[in-house]
Design an enzyme around this catalytic site. Structure first.
Site, mmCIF file in Angstrom:
data_model
loop_
_atom_site.group_PDB
_atom_site.id
_atom_site.type_symbol
_atom_site.label_atom_id
_atom_site.label_comp_id
_atom_site.label_asym_id
_atom_site.label_seq_id
_atom_site.Cartn_x
_atom_site.Cartn_y
_atom_site.Cartn_z
ATOM 1 C CG ASP A 99 -2.161 0.673 1.146
ATOM 2 O OD1 ASP A 99 -2.199 1.701 0.462
ATOM 3 O OD2 ASP A 99 -3.152 0.212 1.744
ATOM 4 C CG ASP A 195 -3.953 6.020 0.786
ATOM 5 O OD1 ASP A 195 -4.807 5.229 1.195
ATOM 6 O OD2 ASP A 195 -3.820 7.183 1.226
ATOM 7 C CD GLU A 254 -8.511 5.132 -1.253
ATOM 8 O OE1 GLU A 254 -9.406 5.032 -0.409
ATOM 9 O OE2 GLU A 254 -7.449 5.765 -1.036
ATOM 10 C CG HIS A 319 -8.613 -0.064 5.105
ATOM 11 N ND1 HIS A 319 -8.582 -0.254 3.740
ATOM 12 C CD2 HIS A 319 -8.036 1.137 5.320
ATOM 13 C CE1 HIS A 319 -8.012 0.782 3.171
ATOM 14 N NE2 HIS A 319 -7.666 1.650 4.107
ATOM 15 C CG ASP A 320 -10.827 3.394 4.074
ATOM 16 O OD1 ASP A 320 -10.217 3.497 5.150
ATOM 17 O OD2 ASP A 320 -10.293 3.571 2.970
HETATM 18 C C1 GLC Z 1 -7.284 6.167 1.999
HETATM 19 C C2 GLC Z 1 -7.201 4.999 2.936
HETATM 20 C C3 GLC Z 1 -7.694 5.428 4.277
HETATM 21 C C4 GLC Z 1 -6.821 6.550 4.770
HETATM 22 C C5 GLC Z 1 -6.785 7.695 3.775
HETATM 23 C C6 GLC Z 1 -5.688 8.655 4.089
HETATM 24 O O1 GLC Z 1 -8.595 6.541 1.771
HETATM 25 O O2 GLC Z 1 -7.908 3.903 2.410
HETATM 26 O O3 GLC Z 1 -7.696 4.366 5.194
HETATM 27 O O4 GLC Z 1 -7.310 7.005 5.999
HETATM 28 O O5 GLC Z 1 -6.543 7.241 2.470
HETATM 29 O O6 GLC Z 1 -4.443 8.077 3.830
#
Ligand code: GLC
Length: 522
Positions: A99, A195, A254, A319-320
């Site tokens: 990640d 990310d 993402e 995880h979000d």
């Molecule tokens: C992404 C991750 C999340 C994190 C955010 C900031 O959305 O999936 O868990 O808090 O980025 O890095």
């Protein structure tokens, strides 16, 4: 297998390392813990592991605030443990995805420490400093600018104030970040999850974002200047050239505030391999869990991804988000979790499975004082944060669910006494066995991995579609309701490949309550 490409044909399993397996009795999962479960993962039948961040981090956002991109947090292990993990995964045919959290660092990263030390520090321009803030908002709440009294300027942070955004326009930053990709590829890493990559570049003039209707400050703006800037594309080209200089490396982005259109714009032969469009993850209110809505979502993404020639990804949980089983199941009944799993594993696209999804883990409920996640602490009780979906993996009914001999960092779900890997391994009717059978069918039948998608008419409360290659068609039929539903197989000779109800062999009979049925024509 003809043309087999691991990231397109395989299934990717997301591990949240803090919560997977603890080997050193500190209540936090770690790399040796993951290594000890590699046999389980290989036997489950997934093809790749995505590790949420394992880098050194002060954990203001639980690993998504990185203080060193090229190391392992000592609480998770060492680089030597990491090398053992890569070797152990590869020996079992599992690929490994890291990640990369590169929109921002931790405020404890040496770069930021230098940057904030004085206005003329050589690293000042590695972050985004301004004399005056604009109207941008942090996605975790509040203003996106933090005043730094020592040097009298504001720095930008699109997440917490402990996560300053880096300045990707600075060529030295770009070099350093791309160097981190190279570092991990040299250690054998097969791919990367990027990310919030589409926020790397901000508009060079920092104009105010225009307003729109929304609940929180962040939602009340159109994010046209703080993300999705044109400079992202040449960077993706450069990253792709770097990835392609190693064999079979993969990138999945993402996409923040994703739509299928936005997602595909970042993917292609000279850009990312894939990016998330989150077509099935909205919450109950905006996402009625019913066949009509799901078919409409599928149609929308099929059209966009096909037109662009981009391979989709499918996500039900991560995880979000509240876990799919928590969103769609009533109590401990797994019927809707099976349906979500069947969609995940039979739609066209690379499935991303979240740890514990294979046993239908549910979110934990926390008291306000127990909440750790920053947006949860800020917005409780309107939004309770993301701790709920991050509870320790439920391995068995023993002490701490087999996760750790010590008290875990987040509470276990109390259902672990019944809902755990060991119990489901012993029960042929469990969600775990259901998942394993579908994973095995995906491996066996190219139509399920690579086939085109074709929607079919079906009775109310059900959905049906075909996945077809020139040689083979698999029909997927799902009954969402708790009562039988009419089913008519299309013309031709169909054979039953799979049914969650398993007793009858007649491919044309009515669908049983909540049945997932797969038929095949060759
Ligand atoms: C992404 C991750 C999340 C994190 C955010 C900031 O959305 O999936 O868990 O808090 O980025 O890095």
């Amino acid at each position: 297998m003809e043309n087999y490409l691991w990231w397109r044909d395989g299934v990717i399993y997301q591990i949240y390392p803090r919560s997977f397996a603890d080997s050193n009795r500190d209540g936090l999962g770690d790399l040796p813990g993951i290594i000890s479960r590699l046999d389980y993962l290989a036997e489950l039948g997934v093809d790749a592991l995505w590790l949420s961040p394992i880098y050194p981090s002060p954990d203001r956002d639980f690993g998504y605030d990185v203080s060193d991109y090229c190391n392992v947090d000592p609480r998770y292990g060492s680089l030597a443990d990491f090398d053992r993990l890569v070797a152990g995964a590869h020996a079992r045919g599992l690929r490994l995805i890291m990640d990369m959290v590169m929109n921002h660092t931790s405020d404890q990263h040496a770069w930021f420490q230098e940057s904030r030390s004085s206005r003329d520090n050589p690293k000042r321009d590695w972050y985004i400093w301004k004399d005056q803030p604009n109207n941008w908002q942090a996605s975790f709440g509040g203003n996106a600018w933090e005043f730094d009294a020592a040097t009298g300027q504001y720095y930008l942070h699109l997440f917490t104030k402990e996560q300053p955004d880096v300045n990707w326009r600075n060529p030295a930053v770009r070099q350093a970040q791309l160097g981190a990709f190279r570092f991990w590829m040299e250690r054998g890493v097969d791919g990367f999850r990027l990310d919030v990559f589409n926020a790397y570049f901000k508009h060079p003039d920092f104009p105010d974002n225009p307003p729109q209707f929304g609940l929180r400050g962040f939602d009340r703006q159109r994010h046209i200047y703080d993300m999705d800037q044109p400079e992202m594309l040449p960077l993706l080209n450069e990253l792709r050239r770097l990835l392609d200089s190693y064999p079979e490396r993969y990138s999945v982005g993402e996409t923040d505030l994703a739509t299928p259109q936005k997602t595909v714009s970042y993917c292609g032969l000279d850009k990312l391999h894939a990016a998330f469009s989150f077509d099935f993850t909205s919450h109950e209110l905006s996402f009625p869990w019913n066949p009509g809505w799901i078919m409409a979502q599928i149609a929308r993404r099929e059209q966009t991804f096909n037109a662009a020639g981009v391979w989709p990804t499918t996500v039900m949980s991560n995880h979000d988000l509240p876990r799919a089983a928590s969103r769609y199941c009533k109590g401990e009944n797994d019927a809707q979790a099976r349906i979500a799993m069947a969609l995940l594993l039979t739609l066209r696209g690379t499935p991303f499975m979240y740890y514990g999804e294979e046993i239908g883990m549910r979110d934990i409920t926390l008291r306000r004082s127990e909440i750790l996640d920053p947006p949860g602490r800020k917005y409780w009780p309107f939004y309770k944060g993301r701790d709920g979906c991050r509870s320790p993996m439920q391995w068995d009914a023993g002490a701490q669910a087999g996760f750790s001999p010590a008290r875990p960092w987040l509470p276990l779900h109390p259902d672990y006494l019944q809902r755990n890997v060991a119990a489901q391994q012993a029960d042929p009717g469990s969600l775990l066995h259901f998942t394993k059978r579908l994973l095995a069918l995906r491996k066996e039948y190219p139509a399920l991995r690579r086939g085109d998608y074709l929607p079919l008419e079906s009775a109310p409360g059900t959905l049906a579609y075909l996945r077809s290659t020139p040689e083979q068609s698999v029909l997927v039929a799902i009954n969402f309701k708790g009562h039988p539903a009419k089913f008519a197989s299309p013309d031709g000779k169909w054979q039953r490949l799979f049914s969650s109800q398993a007793d009858s062999k007649d491919p044309a009979e009515a669908l049983a309550a909540h049945e997932v049925r797969l038929l095949i024509q060759e």
